[in-house]
Design an enzyme around this catalytic site. Structure first.
Site, mmCIF file in Angstrom:
data_model
loop_
_atom_site.group_PDB
_atom_site.id
_atom_site.type_symbol
_atom_site.label_atom_id
_atom_site.label_comp_id
_atom_site.label_asym_id
_atom_site.label_seq_id
_atom_site.Cartn_x
_atom_site.Cartn_y
_atom_site.Cartn_z
ATOM 1 N N PHE A 1 -2.144 33.221 -26.866
ATOM 2 C CA PHE A 1 -3.355 32.901 -26.290
ATOM 3 C C PHE A 1 -2.015 33.986 -25.232
ATOM 4 C CE2 PHE A 1 -4.375 33.122 -22.467
ATOM 5 C CZ PHE A 1 -6.521 33.498 -22.048
ATOM 6 N N ASP B 1 6.604 35.298 -24.089
ATOM 7 C CA ASP B 1 5.298 35.351 -22.712
ATOM 8 C C ASP B 1 5.412 33.725 -22.488
ATOM 9 O OD1 ASP B 1 2.890 34.200 -21.764
ATOM 10 O OD2 ASP B 1 1.344 35.508 -22.779
ATOM 11 N N LYS C 1 1.426 33.491 -13.451
ATOM 12 C CA LYS C 1 1.074 31.767 -13.059
ATOM 13 C C LYS C 1 1.762 31.063 -11.620
ATOM 14 C CE LYS C 1 -2.381 30.510 -17.003
ATOM 15 N NZ LYS C 1 -2.228 31.219 -17.948
HETATM 16 C C1 LIG Z 1 -2.806 32.638 -18.428
HETATM 17 C C2 LIG Z 1 -1.729 32.677 -19.511
HETATM 18 C C3 LIG Z 1 -2.061 34.718 -19.734
HETATM 19 C C4 LIG Z 1 -3.059 35.746 -18.912
HETATM 20 O O1 LIG Z 1 -3.225 35.040 -17.704
HETATM 21 P P1 LIG Z 1 -4.208 35.729 -16.662
HETATM 22 O O2 LIG Z 1 -3.615 35.640 -15.252
HETATM 23 O O3 LIG Z 1 -5.373 34.774 -16.681
HETATM 24 O O4 LIG Z 1 -4.403 37.133 -16.945
HETATM 25 C C5 LIG Z 1 -1.349 35.175 -20.779
HETATM 26 N N1 LIG Z 1 -0.700 34.211 -21.469
HETATM 27 C C6 LIG Z 1 0.003 33.361 -21.166
HETATM 28 C C7 LIG Z 1 0.586 32.730 -22.670
HETATM 29 C C8 LIG Z 1 -1.205 32.307 -20.255
HETATM 30 O O5 LIG Z 1 -1.122 31.249 -20.971
#
Ligand SMILES: *Cc1c(COP(=O)(O)O)cnc(C)c1O
Length: 404
Positions: free
Chosen positions: A145, A230, A259
């Site tokens: 994700f 990520d 986040k």
């Molecule tokens: C939440 C998340 C994203 C995307 O972040 P948004 O601020 O919702 O665009 C990307 N990678 C990971 C691992 C995430 O948990």
């Protein structure tokens, strides 16, 4: 009936009436919050065990962060990057130092940080590695994700996230998560990056086999490929260390952050990397109207300072052990598996017992907010300010829900 006097049912209907149904929220309407607790429109309190998908690592309205936001609101909120503002330098220097990297590139949402990482890796591939124009590929993992843009869903393996949003962006190869042999096979001379979550959050807090991240690091170095981690959900204290990669002693070429970086107040994301990587970008080649704005920098600098002491990471590690041990005690009592690191847990409920959604509804009735993912899995990611007693309370509520 007392229930007729509650505002929640009407407020839930009201909230659903004029919105697209791209979410299926639990029927709770929150109006205030502090620390690890939120309060709904009827005055009922809930322990927040989702923490905005880790955007609220420091809890709701952390006093230091709220003070920084208030102070900045009274001075300057936006300049655009056409001009320089006085909050920018500290933010970039301190975040780069936290990451151990030369440079940072601020954006707003996580998806934008991922898009930035992809663009930088491709440009690096053409300009530094010498990949022929248009031939770059990036290897990603099954069950990933990374966000919701058209390019990012192009390499999702979740059909809800991907179906009917094509045509898809080419240039991605998908390999099973945790499988070094498959990754080795997938990399060729046109591979510019391997993009991975060090722990797959949305997939259900899936921790890769011991040694995987070290193997990825070695492979990327050997094959002259960028390792992009990520850490948007796993980073900034969630797993008991600043970055989840640290737990295998691994340093990626690029961190993607988001986040919690915005302190639960404003959306702030960033890419951190050394000059040989991020230095490929020249004026006009990438940008964002709101990226690195004064309000975002003022809040995020304080987030970096909270993390620089190591206090939250230690808390997350210590309290995380308590959480994981408590949950492991429920294996065989309604849980079939518990995964996680620090204050981050994925619980697989016996599917014969109830769905993850049902479990979250029952937890809500018991005053604990959590989120299901993929059928019978629920995820707990409480704010790092949670106390031992509150963790025990959350585990007790999970136990009670499972006991029916
Ligand atoms: C939440 C998340 C994203 C995307 O972040 P948004 O601020 O919702 O665009 C990307 N990678 C990971 C691992 C995430 O948990």
């Amino acid at each position: 009936m007392i229930e007729d006097m509650l505002r929640t049912p009407a407020a839930v209907q009201d909230a659903e009436r004029h919105t697209a149904h791209n979410y299926h929220p639990l029927p709770v309407v929150i109006s205030s919050a502090e620390g690890a607790w939120v309060t709904d429109v009827d005055g009922k309190r809930y322990l927040d065990c989702l923490a905005g998908y880790s955007a609220l690592n420091f809890g709701h309205r952390h006093p230091t962060l709220i003070a920084a936001a208030h102070a900045q609101l009274d001075k300057l909120t936006l300049t655009s990057r056409a001009f320089i503002h006085d909050q920018f330098a500290d933010f970039c220097r301190e975040l780069a130092a936290l990451c151990g990297k030369d440079l940072v590139l601020p954006m707003n949402t996580g998806a934008e940080a991922v898009e930035t990482g992809i663009k930088v890796a491709r440009k690096w591939g053409y300009q530094v590695k010498g990949v022929p124009d248009g031939q770059a590929n990036i290897v990603v993992a099954e069950g990933n994700f990374h966000g919701r843009t058209t390019t990012i869903v192009s390499f999702s393996t979740d059909s809800d996230a991907r179906a009917d949003f094509g045509p898809y962006t080419p240039g991605f190869r998908i390999v099973p998560y945790g499988d070094l042999a498959a990754l080795t096979e997938a990399i060729d001379e046109h591979t510019v990056a391997v993009l991975l979550e060090p722990i797959q959050g949305e997939q259900g807090v899936v921790v890769p086999p011991e040694g995987y991240l070290r193997g990825v690091r070695l492979l990327c170095t050997e094959r002259n490929v960028l390792f992009i981690a990520d850490e948007i959900q796993s980073g900034l204290g969630r797993t008991g260390t600043t970055f989840a990669c640290e737990q295998e002693g691994v340093v990626p070429d690029m961190y993607l952050l988001g986040k919690a970086l915005g302190g639960g107040i404003v959306p702030v994301s960033a890419v951190a990397a050394d000059t040989d990587v991020l230095g490929v970008l020249q004026p006009g080649q990438h940008g964002s109207t709101f990226g690195g704005n004064p309000l975002a920098c003022a809040v995020a600098t304080e987030v970096v300072r909270l993390l620089a002491t190591g206090e939250f990471q230690r808390r997350s590690a210590a309290l995380g052990e308590r959480l994981q041990a408590g949950l492991r005690g429920l294996i065989g009592k309604g849980l079939v598996a518990v995964r996680g690191r620090g204050l981050w847990a994925g619980l697989d409920i016996d599917p014969a017992l109830m769905s993850g959604r049902k479990a979250c509804e029952r937890l809500m009735e018991r005053g604990v907010l959590a989120k299901d993912t993929h059928g019978s899995t629920i995820r707990l990611a409480p704010p790092l300010v949670i106390t031992e007693e509150e963790i025990d309370h959350a585990v007790a509520q999970v136990a009670a829900v499972l006991a029916g």
